[in-house]
Motif scaffolding. Structure first.
Motif, short mmCIF file in Angstrom:
data_model
loop_
_atom_site.label_atom_id
_atom_site.label_comp_id
_atom_site.label_asym_id
_atom_site.label_seq_id
_atom_site.Cartn_x
_atom_site.Cartn_y
_atom_site.Cartn_z
N GLY A 110 -1.58 4.99 -8.09
CA GLY A 110 -0.89 3.84 -7.49
C GLY A 110 0.30 4.31 -6.67
O GLY A 110 0.78 5.44 -6.85
N ARG A 111 0.79 3.46 -5.78
CA ARG A 111 1.93 3.80 -4.93
C ARG A 111 3.10 4.38 -5.70
O ARG A 111 3.78 5.29 -5.23
N GLY A 112 3.34 3.81 -6.90
CA GLY A 112 4.52 4.19 -7.67
C GLY A 112 4.49 5.64 -8.13
O GLY A 112 5.46 6.14 -8.67
N VAL A 154 6.05 9.96 -3.95
CA VAL A 154 7.36 9.77 -3.32
C VAL A 154 7.13 9.13 -1.94
O VAL A 154 6.18 9.46 -1.25
N CYS A 155 7.96 8.17 -1.63
CA CYS A 155 7.89 7.51 -0.31
C CYS A 155 9.00 8.14 0.54
O CYS A 155 10.18 8.04 0.19
N GLN A 156 8.60 8.83 1.63
CA GLN A 156 9.60 9.56 2.42
C GLN A 156 10.66 8.62 3.00
O GLN A 156 11.83 8.96 3.09
N GLN A 157 10.23 7.42 3.38
CA GLN A 157 11.15 6.46 3.97
C GLN A 157 12.22 6.04 2.96
O GLN A 157 13.41 6.06 3.23
N ARG A 158 11.79 5.72 1.76
CA ARG A 158 12.74 5.25 0.75
C ARG A 158 13.57 6.41 0.18
O ARG A 158 14.71 6.22 -0.21
N THR A 205 10.09 5.37 -4.49
CA THR A 205 8.66 5.08 -4.32
C THR A 205 8.55 3.71 -3.64
O THR A 205 9.49 2.93 -3.65
N SER A 206 7.38 3.46 -3.10
CA SER A 206 7.21 2.19 -2.39
C SER A 206 6.41 1.22 -3.25
O SER A 206 5.76 1.62 -4.21
N ASN A 207 6.48 -0.05 -2.92
CA ASN A 207 5.52 -1.00 -3.47
C ASN A 207 4.95 -1.79 -2.30
O ASN A 207 5.37 -1.60 -1.15
N ASN A 245 7.69 -3.54 -0.19
CA ASN A 245 8.68 -2.89 0.68
C ASN A 245 8.12 -1.79 1.58
O ASN A 245 8.86 -1.22 2.38
N CYS A 246 6.83 -1.47 1.48
CA CYS A 246 6.25 -0.47 2.38
C CYS A 246 6.26 -1.04 3.80
O CYS A 246 5.87 -2.19 4.01
N LEU A 247 6.69 -0.23 4.77
CA LEU A 247 6.79 -0.73 6.14
C LEU A 247 5.45 -0.72 6.88
O LEU A 247 5.35 -1.25 7.98
N GLY A 248 4.47 -0.05 6.29
CA GLY A 248 3.15 -0.02 6.95
C GLY A 248 3.19 0.80 8.23
O GLY A 248 4.02 1.70 8.38
N SER A 249 2.32 0.50 9.19
CA SER A 249 2.18 1.37 10.36
C SER A 249 3.45 1.52 11.22
O SER A 249 3.62 2.55 11.84
N PRO A 250 4.38 0.54 11.24
CA PRO A 250 5.61 0.82 12.02
C PRO A 250 6.54 1.85 11.36
O PRO A 250 7.53 2.25 11.95
N CYS A 251 6.22 2.29 10.15
CA CYS A 251 7.09 3.23 9.43
C CYS A 251 7.20 4.55 10.19
O CYS A 251 6.18 5.11 10.62
N PRO A 252 8.41 5.10 10.35
CA PRO A 252 8.55 6.38 11.06
C PRO A 252 7.84 7.54 10.36
O PRO A 252 7.58 8.58 10.96
N HIS A 253 7.52 7.36 9.07
CA HIS A 253 6.84 8.45 8.32
C HIS A 253 5.35 8.17 8.13
O HIS A 253 4.71 8.81 7.32
N TRP A 254 4.85 7.21 8.85
CA TRP A 254 3.46 6.76 8.67
C TRP A 254 2.47 7.93 8.70
O TRP A 254 1.61 8.05 7.85
N ARG A 255 2.66 8.84 9.65
CA ARG A 255 1.67 9.92 9.81
C ARG A 255 1.66 10.89 8.65
O ARG A 255 0.62 11.36 8.22
N GLU A 256 2.86 11.21 8.11
CA GLU A 256 2.87 12.19 7.01
C GLU A 256 2.99 11.52 5.64
O GLU A 256 3.21 12.18 4.63
N CYS A 257 2.80 10.20 5.60
CA CYS A 257 2.98 9.44 4.35
C CYS A 257 2.00 9.92 3.26
O CYS A 257 0.80 10.03 3.50
N HIS A 258 2.52 10.23 2.07
CA HIS A 258 1.67 10.75 0.99
C HIS A 258 0.68 9.71 0.47
O HIS A 258 -0.42 10.05 0.05
N VAL A 259 1.10 8.44 0.46
CA VAL A 259 0.20 7.38 -0.02
C VAL A 259 -1.03 7.32 0.90
O VAL A 259 -2.18 7.30 0.44
N ASN A 260 -0.78 7.36 2.20
CA ASN A 260 -1.90 7.31 3.15
C ASN A 260 -2.79 8.54 3.03
O ASN A 260 -4.01 8.44 3.09
S1 SF4 Z 1 4.24 4.07 5.10
FE1 SF4 Z 1 4.51 5.59 3.48
S2 SF4 Z 1 6.47 6.53 3.85
FE2 SF4 Z 1 6.42 4.62 5.05
S3 SF4 Z 1 7.32 3.09 3.71
FE3 SF4 Z 1 5.13 3.00 3.34
S4 SF4 Z 1 4.80 4.41 1.61
FE4 SF4 Z 1 6.82 4.85 2.46
#
Ligand code: SF4
Length: 638
Positions: free
Chosen positions: A76-78, A81-85, A136-138, A141-156
């Motif tokens: 699960g997301r939790g 680590v969420c790079q953005q958060r 961590t994200s849930n 609060n995950c920003l989805g594709s507009p997130c600046p870390h979208w490409r290297e996001c571990h969840v994705n």
């Molecule tokens: S896309 Fe990834 S890095 Fe960006 S907020 Fe969501 S979980 Fe965090």
């Protein structure tokens, strides 16, 4: 077991296997599954087993079988680590506590090199750390594709790998969370898989109902208010009076919490009327109405600036979800479900189905369209579902498991443990001990446990059914041993389970002090200490479910309404399964020896007690405590 699994893989359908300790159930399902050439999904109840399958068992088997299959693990997301958060947490001026600063520094260093982002890799990270929700994200609060870390996001990345793998290891939480919200990647994964295996399946029902129900709580709403304030001040300052609108919302939240009154932590209030038990109906209705209006005002404020940043679109959706939940809880409970309110500092409303039977039948087995067998152009095959665990019931049909899981038509197999319990284990029930409801019971359990631990020089696990008994017995043992330094007394809650288990195991190493652990709840299962480190399990009383719990009460009422006995068909099987799980901590290997002591004489004095005793592995009975103590002194010498 392997042959039965192989047969199900070939023909499709559902197979339920109870495989006692030592059967080797993991290999018994993995070998045929890996050899089948099919895409396989394995789900576990705990992250510990999930990690073990992914890091050890499956790679070992793939190597032994010479199979070049791609393996992936999805949590699960939790768990990632969420790079953005993490970046936000680094900039934060305050963290929950001092320990969180040290943990943050450790996580930062690790995050620079990790390829998976799985927090389980961080050495000694306490899974209860207050830092974890901040890094961590849930889904909210995950920003989805507009997130600046979208490409290297571990969840994705974990989801992409799972989609490309032949064998994917997941957990039950993820499986059911996705059925509820369809966002974790399982929705795409499941249709491509023909073989689904649930290990530790005994937890499927309780995990499932958590996710299939509905929840609305003050904590979740406060988080939302804070997110609105942060986004408003940062991205749309001056366009709305954010402080005002958010503090109004927070005030209605406080008022809502206040109508329920003061209660000790973890109180569960029944809720069969329009309002929870003990709450004034008009106050409750008014508080929910005010909350709804205040949420609408907050949503209107967000709507004003919805084009200012993508964050506002997501906040708007979250507020819509909250509004529908409030409406839901203003209306009567769904048929076949139960409601309650959990209250302590915060408050959470719950509505849950009584079991997962309907979901399993309609959404899993019912929608089980035949899909083509992997690599074959032949006729499509129905999906194969394997459910297994060491403990799944106390009758031949394993009804404790199959009924609530909607698996009444599944093929059932029971594999007995290969251990020689008569030679390896003793069971003792102190006949003269006061009954469990006597106020002096815990003290007598403590006395017995002290004598046993002294005979063994530690090596004793005390399992209690309540936290009150845990504290009383723990304090008594601490006074007897800890203060004099004779033995180390560990108690659940003072460190994470993993750490307690490791300290307990190490206690038999040269130069280490003997060790006793007093624990409750989650330690009745999954506490795995093979060998001499654990030679006695002391259980305080028969583990019947608490009759006042709203879920337990609703389940018993349903059985009674069907003309069945809630005691025979619910309370007893529940106690039988928990007792077997607790007793199962004792003998983990063919060479293990030890004693199970159940300090509840109902086990030998009542008809139902004797049924429970007969459901335990066939251990040798020892009637007198002195005889048991001298037997234990003997094994402690070897
Ligand atoms: S896309 Fe990834 S890095 Fe960006 S907020 Fe969501 S979980 Fe965090």
């Amino acid at each position: 077991m392997a042959l039965a699994v192989a047969h199900t893989l070939v023909h499709g359908g559902s197979l339920v296997v109870e495989a006692g300790t030592g059967v080797g159930k993991t290999f018994a399902y993995l070998v045929p599954a890996l050899l089948s050439g099919e895409r396989v999904l394995v789900s576990t109840a705990t992250k510990t087993l999930q990690d073990q399958l992914f890091a050890r068992d499956i790679p070992e088997l793939l190597q032994a079988l010479g199979l070049p299959l791609r393996l992936a693990m999805l949590k699960g997301r939790g768990s990632y680590v969420c790079q953005q958060r993490l970046e936000l947490a680094q900039q934060a001026t305050s963290l929950p506590d001092r320990q969180a600063f040290n943990t943050l520094a450790q996580v930062q260093a690790w995050a620079r090199t990790t390829t998976t982002g799985d927090l389980a890799e961080v050495p000694n990270l306490d899974e209860r750390s207050a830092l974890i929700p901040l890094i961590t994200s849930n889904r909210d609060n995950c920003l989805g594709s507009p997130c600046p870390h979208w490409r290297e996001c571990h969840v994705n990345a974990a989801r992409r790998e799972a989609m490309a793998a032949d064998v994917v290891v997941i957990n039950h939480h993820l499986f059911f969370a996705d059925m509820a919200v369809r966002e974790s990647g399982m929705a795409e994964l499941l249709p491509t898989v023909r073989v689904v295996i649930f290990d530790e399946a005994h937890q499927l029902n309780e995990t499932g109902i958590q996710f299939l129900g509905k929840q609305l709580g003050t904590g979740q709403l406060l988080d939302l208010a804070r997110d609105v304030l942060a986004a408003g001040l940062q991205l749309a300052r001056g366009l709305v009076d954010w402080q005002k609108v958010v503090s109004e919302f927070e005030k209605t939240l406080r008022d809502w919490r206040l109508v329920v009154g003061k209660h000790p932590a973890n109180t569960k209030l029944k809720w069969s009327d329009p309002e929870p038990h003990g709450v004034h109906p008009l106050d409750w209705a008014q508080a929910l109405h005010d909350l709804s209006e205040s949420t609408e005002r907050l949503q209107a404020a967000v709507e004003n600036v919805v084009d200012a940043a993508p964050d506002f679109q997501r906040l708007h959706e979250r507020l819509s979800d909250v509004l529908s939940l409030i409406t839901h809880f203003e209306n009567p409970c769904a048929p076949g479900s139960v409601r309650w309110v959990e209250v302590g500092g915060q408050m959470r409303c719950f509505e849950a189905p009584l079991d997962i039977a309907e979901t399993v039948q309609n959404k899993l087995l019912g929608s089980d369209l035949a899909i083509p067998a992997e690599g074959s152009a032949g006729a499509p095959l129905p999906r194969s579902w394997i459910f297994t665990s060491a403990t799944l019931g106390d009758d031949d049909k394993l009804s404790w498991f199959t009924e609530p899981c909607g698996l009444n038509n599944a093929q059932v197999l029971r594999m007995q443990s290969p251990f020689d319990y008569q030679a390896q284990a003793w069971v003792h029930v102190p006949r003269l001990m006061v009954p469990p409801k006597d106020p002096g019971h815990s003290a007598e359990v403590g006395d017995t446990a002290i004598q046993i631990a002294r005979a063994l020089g530690g090596r004793t696990l005390v399992l209690t059914t309540t936290l009150r008994a845990l504290r009383a017995i723990g304090a008594q043992m601490q006074e007897a041993f800890g203060d004099s330094g004779e033995l180390e007394v560990l108690m659940q809650g003072e460190s994470p389970k993993r750490e307690l288990m490791s300290r307990f195991r190490k206690a038999i190493e040269p130069g280490e002090k003997g060790c006793v652990l007093v624990a409750s709840a989650s330690f009745w299962e999954g506490f795995d200490v093979p060998g001499e480190a654990l030679q006695a399990v002391v259980i305080d009383k028969l583990p019947f479910p608490p009759p006042n719990d709203p879920l337990v009460e609703a389940r018993s009422q349903r059985l009674e309404a069907q003309g069945r006995s809630s005691f025979n068909d619910y309370f007893l099987p529940e106690a039988a399964v928990s007792l077997k799980q607790g007793a199962g901590r004792l003998i983990r290997r063919e060479t293990d020896r030890g004693a199970l002591v159940v300090c509840d004489n109902r086990l030998v004095n009542t008809g139902y007690g004797r049924r429970l005793l007969a459901g335990l592995p066939p251990m040798k009975r020892i009637e007198q405590l002195p005889e048991l103590l001298s037997a234990l002194r003997e094994i402690a010498k070897t």
